[in-house]
Design a protein around this motif. Structure first.
Motif, mmCIF file in Angstrom:
data_model
loop_
_atom_site.group_PDB
_atom_site.id
_atom_site.type_symbol
_atom_site.label_atom_id
_atom_site.label_comp_id
_atom_site.label_asym_id
_atom_site.label_seq_id
_atom_site.Cartn_x
_atom_site.Cartn_y
_atom_site.Cartn_z
ATOM 1 N N GLY A 190 3.112 0.648 9.625
ATOM 2 C CA GLY A 190 4.002 1.172 8.607
ATOM 3 C C GLY A 190 4.257 0.192 7.467
ATOM 4 O O GLY A 190 5.060 0.453 6.583
ATOM 5 N N GLN A 191 3.565 -0.941 7.502
ATOM 6 C CA GLN A 191 3.653 -1.910 6.409
ATOM 7 C C GLN A 191 3.075 -1.276 5.142
ATOM 8 O O GLN A 191 2.123 -0.498 5.233
ATOM 9 N N SER A 192 3.608 -1.638 4.004
ATOM 10 C CA SER A 192 3.112 -1.015 2.776
ATOM 11 C C SER A 192 1.723 -1.546 2.445
ATOM 12 O O SER A 192 1.411 -2.717 2.681
ATOM 13 N N LEU A 193 0.862 -0.638 1.939
ATOM 14 C CA LEU A 193 -0.529 -1.005 1.670
ATOM 15 C C LEU A 193 -0.600 -2.090 0.606
ATOM 16 O O LEU A 193 -1.488 -2.943 0.665
ATOM 17 N N GLU A 194 0.299 -2.072 -0.326
ATOM 18 C CA GLU A 194 0.277 -3.075 -1.391
ATOM 19 C C GLU A 194 0.443 -4.465 -0.805
ATOM 20 O O GLU A 194 -0.303 -5.392 -1.144
ATOM 21 N N LEU A 198 -0.079 -5.419 2.300
ATOM 22 C CA LEU A 198 -1.256 -5.743 3.124
ATOM 23 C C LEU A 198 -2.411 -6.209 2.255
ATOM 24 O O LEU A 198 -3.088 -7.193 2.551
ATOM 25 N N TYR A 199 -2.565 -5.473 1.143
ATOM 26 C CA TYR A 199 -3.651 -5.848 0.229
ATOM 27 C C TYR A 199 -3.443 -7.239 -0.305
ATOM 28 O O TYR A 199 -4.364 -8.054 -0.357
ATOM 29 N N ARG A 200 -2.234 -7.517 -0.671
ATOM 30 C CA ARG A 200 -1.942 -8.825 -1.242
ATOM 31 C C ARG A 200 -2.218 -9.932 -0.219
ATOM 32 O O ARG A 200 -2.814 -10.957 -0.540
ATOM 33 N N SER A 201 -1.800 -9.712 1.002
ATOM 34 C CA SER A 201 -2.015 -10.768 2.006
ATOM 35 C C SER A 201 -3.494 -10.908 2.380
ATOM 36 O O SER A 201 -3.961 -12.003 2.693
ATOM 37 N N LEU A 202 -4.229 -9.779 2.348
ATOM 38 C CA LEU A 202 -5.629 -9.841 2.800
ATOM 39 C C LEU A 202 -6.585 -10.322 1.712
ATOM 40 O O LEU A 202 -7.569 -11.008 2.005
ATOM 41 N N SER A 203 -6.309 -9.959 0.443
ATOM 42 C CA SER A 203 -7.312 -10.205 -0.602
ATOM 43 C C SER A 203 -7.487 -11.681 -0.895
ATOM 44 O O SER A 203 -8.477 -12.079 -1.506
ATOM 45 N N GLU A 204 -6.486 -12.499 -0.477
ATOM 46 C CA GLU A 204 -6.640 -13.922 -0.748
ATOM 47 C C GLU A 204 -7.795 -14.528 0.087
ATOM 48 O O GLU A 204 -8.616 -15.269 -0.409
ATOM 49 N N ARG A 205 -7.843 -14.214 1.393
ATOM 50 C CA ARG A 205 -8.998 -14.677 2.195
ATOM 51 C C ARG A 205 -9.989 -13.513 2.288
ATOM 52 O O ARG A 205 -9.607 -12.357 2.429
ATOM 53 N N SER A 206 -11.251 -13.831 2.216
ATOM 54 C CA SER A 206 -12.244 -12.758 2.250
ATOM 55 C C SER A 206 -12.397 -12.310 3.701
ATOM 56 O O SER A 206 -12.935 -13.038 4.534
ATOM 57 N N PRO A 207 -11.912 -11.105 4.020
ATOM 58 C CA PRO A 207 -11.909 -10.666 5.405
ATOM 59 C C PRO A 207 -13.212 -9.956 5.799
ATOM 60 O O PRO A 207 -14.041 -9.639 4.965
ATOM 61 N N ASN A 208 -13.397 -9.758 7.145
ATOM 62 C CA ASN A 208 -14.555 -9.018 7.679
ATOM 63 C C ASN A 208 -14.068 -7.675 8.195
ATOM 64 O O ASN A 208 -12.866 -7.423 8.299
ATOM 65 N N LEU A 217 -13.361 -3.435 4.373
ATOM 66 C CA LEU A 217 -13.372 -2.059 3.864
ATOM 67 C C LEU A 217 -12.075 -1.782 3.089
ATOM 68 O O LEU A 217 -12.084 -1.235 1.976
ATOM 69 N N PHE A 218 -10.964 -2.174 3.704
ATOM 70 C CA PHE A 218 -9.653 -1.903 3.117
ATOM 71 C C PHE A 218 -9.508 -2.561 1.751
ATOM 72 O O PHE A 218 -9.114 -1.936 0.758
ATOM 73 N N VAL A 219 -9.912 -3.840 1.724
ATOM 74 C CA VAL A 219 -9.762 -4.585 0.480
ATOM 75 C C VAL A 219 -10.623 -3.972 -0.611
ATOM 76 O O VAL A 219 -10.170 -3.784 -1.763
ATOM 77 N N ALA A 220 -11.887 -3.609 -0.253
ATOM 78 C CA ALA A 220 -12.778 -3.038 -1.260
ATOM 79 C C ALA A 220 -12.204 -1.750 -1.825
ATOM 80 O O ALA A 220 -12.177 -1.543 -3.054
ATOM 81 N N ALA A 246 -9.256 9.372 3.468
ATOM 82 C CA ALA A 246 -8.363 10.538 3.482
ATOM 83 C C ALA A 246 -6.979 10.169 2.969
ATOM 84 O O ALA A 246 -6.376 10.896 2.165
ATOM 85 N N ILE A 247 -6.495 8.990 3.413
ATOM 86 C CA ILE A 247 -5.178 8.536 2.980
ATOM 87 C C ILE A 247 -5.144 8.356 1.469
ATOM 88 O O ILE A 247 -4.225 8.828 0.768
ATOM 89 N N LEU A 248 -6.204 7.669 0.969
ATOM 90 C CA LEU A 248 -6.244 7.416 -0.473
ATOM 91 C C LEU A 248 -6.325 8.717 -1.260
ATOM 92 O O LEU A 248 -5.680 8.880 -2.295
ATOM 93 N N SER A 249 -7.154 9.645 -0.731
ATOM 94 C CA SER A 249 -7.305 10.925 -1.441
ATOM 95 C C SER A 249 -5.963 11.660 -1.495
ATOM 96 O O SER A 249 -5.603 12.265 -2.502
ATOM 97 N N ARG A 250 -5.181 11.584 -0.409
ATOM 98 C CA ARG A 250 -3.850 12.201 -0.416
ATOM 99 C C ARG A 250 -2.954 11.535 -1.469
ATOM 100 O O ARG A 250 -2.251 12.196 -2.229
ATOM 101 N N GLN A 251 -3.059 10.179 -1.495
ATOM 102 C CA GLN A 251 -2.282 9.433 -2.494
ATOM 103 C C GLN A 251 -2.644 9.864 -3.909
ATOM 104 O O GLN A 251 -1.760 10.072 -4.755
ATOM 105 N N ILE A 252 -3.961 9.998 -4.146
ATOM 106 C CA ILE A 252 -4.404 10.402 -5.484
ATOM 107 C C ILE A 252 -3.812 11.755 -5.832
ATOM 108 O O ILE A 252 -3.273 11.970 -6.920
ATOM 109 N N ASP A 253 -3.921 12.656 -4.855
ATOM 110 C CA ASP A 253 -3.394 13.998 -5.098
ATOM 111 C C ASP A 253 -1.893 13.953 -5.415
ATOM 112 O O ASP A 253 -1.419 14.610 -6.343
#
Lengths: 257, 349
Positions: free
Chosen positions: A83-87, A89-99, A104-107, A237-244
């Protein structure tokens, strides 16, 4: 006279035994067998040994890698569905290049953010772009996971034949030697055949673990890829819902204005 | 990848060094104690050999000669009998010797039993000079033995075989004439040669070989009854069998070789049908070197013309092919006279 003949016979018999004993004391240790072999057989044996070393290196490396990857996936899924916000998570993950899933998430998130920052408003175009990005990074992840695995498959199928080739060459030369010496005594034939069979033994020694671990690692890769694909679909699917939702909100705003 | 590679290399090095140290030469197999299975090549004649036994006894599962009376067995003896000295029975000996055994008492030369052209005992002289100690056949001549059959020397001590023994007088016969010492002058080489010629001429029918010659001579020397006999003890019940065991015979393959050799010498006959049932029996007498002494051919079957013609042809081939030196010399008595049968229908086509 009869005794003399008997004695002569027994002495000849004893000499025969001595001769066979002398003949059988040839050094047949592994090292001696290897050193006795002809150049072709030696090359085959060395090649098979290197293949064995390399395939075991791959086996160790891949086993460790898949274990690590699985643990990462578990951890990421836990965080993602917490339930952590995606923003964040993105911020914490994008600093180190994850596998794995992280990659996938970061891209996907990067593509999403860029599109919104630049003010691209076509929801269909955004959806396809995100899918494309997910596909590409999924392919990249799979490729990274499967890298060098094909070597195991090659060793598993080819090593017995290579060993067999060494054996055939070795037996061929040993039979040529027999033909030259005109002796069919087993003591003459045996060392050559033992030495040739060493090549087959090495071939099997390399091939058996390679085949077994190739099958195991292959199923591991398939499982991990399945999880990644599942995550990619879900995230898409999640992103597509967000876009909608966002486009829906914008159109409502416009309608309200 | 580095970790995997180093781990793998280290493991291989460890395993290989362990293998080189521990997997040294395996213990050589000890094969000395294995008993080799002896394989004999048995000529076909061995199967057709007659078994030693008594000729007038009933058929039993196992042939056995008349039991002997002596208690202590002579281990070296090969021929069954009650004799002190072992010798083969004479082949053509009659059942009972024509001259009664008491003839040991009868000195006159004229009555000497000579029922067949047996060689004179002279050759033994040479052997007698070098006596051998064993009790085998060759050792039979004893230096003290008298050579001429008339001398009464030691025959009374030697028991006779079988039922005859009982009929004989128990008393030791006393020689009525003083035994004459052996004449050494008899052993002249030219006379010996004569004997050999005699033997050769007589072919295999009687005493063709040195072996038989020896036996015959030894029988005389031993003062045994003319039927001969051995010294080996036999305790089995008498059963039907031939008087002489181990009869020698030309083996099937040697006969085939002879026929093949003669067939090779034949020149084929072109384009003529030969009756299948034409059969030509050839009686050949050969000398020691395989040369043909004489040969007769008897045809059976076929047409009259064939019967007239093929025997002549085959006799010609038989003579052309001589000498048959591939026949084994040591079995001369078996092929001194051979009777091969030819089938011209197979031979010439």
């Amino acid at each position: 006279m009869f005794e003399a003949a008997l004695f002569g016979v027994s002495r000849a018999y004893a000499q025969g035994i001595e001769a066979t004993e002398l003949g059988s004391t040839v050094d047949v240790s592994l090292w001696a067998l290897f050193m006795e072999a002809s150049l072709t057989v030696k090359l085959v044996m060395i090649g098979l040994l290197l293949a064995s070393i390399w395939s075991w290196a791959i086996i160790v490396d891949k086993s460790l890698m898949y274990g690590r990857t699985k643990r990462q996936l578990d951890r990421f899924e836990k965080v993602f569905w917490s339930g952590q916000s995606l923003e964040e998570l993105y911020r914490s993950l994008s600093e180190r290049s994850p596998n794995g899933m992280g990659a996938l998430f970061v891209a996907a998130m990067r593509e999403w953010k860029r599109s919104f920052e630049r003010g691209a408003n076509s929801p269909i175009g955004l959806q396809t772009r995100i899918d494309k990005v997910l596909d590409v990074s999924l392919a990249r992840e799979t490729e990274r996971l499967e890298k060098r695995l094909i070597f195991l498959a090659t060793v598993g199928s080819a090593a017995p034949f290579i060993g067999l080739f060494g054996t055939v060459v070795g037996i061929m030369t040993s039979f040529q030697a027999i033909a030259g010496s005109k002796s069919t005594n087993l003591a003459v034939v045996a060392p050559g055949i033992a030495e040739a069979l060493l090549a087959t033994a090495l071939g099997l020694l390399a091939a058996i673990p390679a085949t077994i671990f190739y099958n195991k690692l292959q199923t591991d890769v398939a499982k991990i890829t399945m999880r990644l694909e599942g995550f990619a679909d879900e995230f898409s699917a999640i992103l597509s819902r967000q876009i909608d939702e966002r486009t829906g909100a914008r159109s409502q705003q416009r309608a309200a204005e | 990848m580095k970790l995997g590679f180093t781990l793998s290399s280290a493991a291989h090095v460890v395993i290989l060094t362990w293998g080189l140290v521990s997997l040294t030469s395996p213990e050589a197999l000890k094969v000395q104690d294995v008993e080799a299975l002896p394989v004999d090549i048995v000529p076909i004649e061995e199967i057709t050999k007659t078994v030693k036994g008594a000729e007038e006894a009933e058929i039993a599962e196992k042939s056995a000669p008349t039991p002997t009376k002596r208690e202590t067995p002579k281990p070296e003896a090969q021929n069954v009998g009650d004799k002190e000295i072992d010798s083969k029975p004479v082949e053509n000996a009659e059942r009972e010797s024509p001259v009664p055994v008491e003839k040991a008492e009868a000195p006159p030369k004229a009555e000497a039993p000579a029922p067949k052209p047996e060689p004179k005992p002279e050759p033994v002289k040479e052997e007698a000079k070098t006596p051998v100690e064993t009790t085998e056949v060759a050792a039979a001549p004893q230096p003290k033995a008298d050579i001429t059959p008339e001398t009464p020397a030691d025959s009374p001590e030697q028991p006779l075989e079988g039922e005859q023994f009982a009929k004989l007088p128990d008393t030791v016969p006393v020689p009525s004439v003083k035994p004459t010492p052996p004449k050494p002058t008899v052993a002249k080489t030219n006379e010996r040669k004569k004997v050999e010629e005699l033997i050769r001429e007589s072919g295999g029918q009687t005493n063709g070989t040195e072996k038989q010659e020896d036996v015959a001579v030894k029988n005389k020397v031993n003062k045994a009854e003319s039927a001969g006999g051995g010294a080996k003890t036999s305790t089995q019940t008498a059963a039907l069998g031939a008087r002489r065991g181990n009869a020698e015979k030309l083996s099937q393959s040697e006969m085939d070789a002879l026929i093949a050799a003669i067939t090779q010498c034949s020149t084929g006959i072109a384009g003529r049908r030969i009756s299948e049932d034409l059969r030509i029996k050839v009686i050949m007498r050969l000398d020691r070197n395989g040369n043909v002494i004489d040969a007769k051919a008897g045809p059976t079957g076929g047409t009259a013309e064939e019967r007239a013609r093929f025997p002549r042809d085959i006799l010609r081939y038989v003579k052309r092919c001589a000498p048959y030196d591939f026949l084994p010399k040591d079995k001369y008595e078996t092929w001194a006279e051979v009777v091969p049968t030819f089938y011209p229908a197979q031979m010439f086509q």
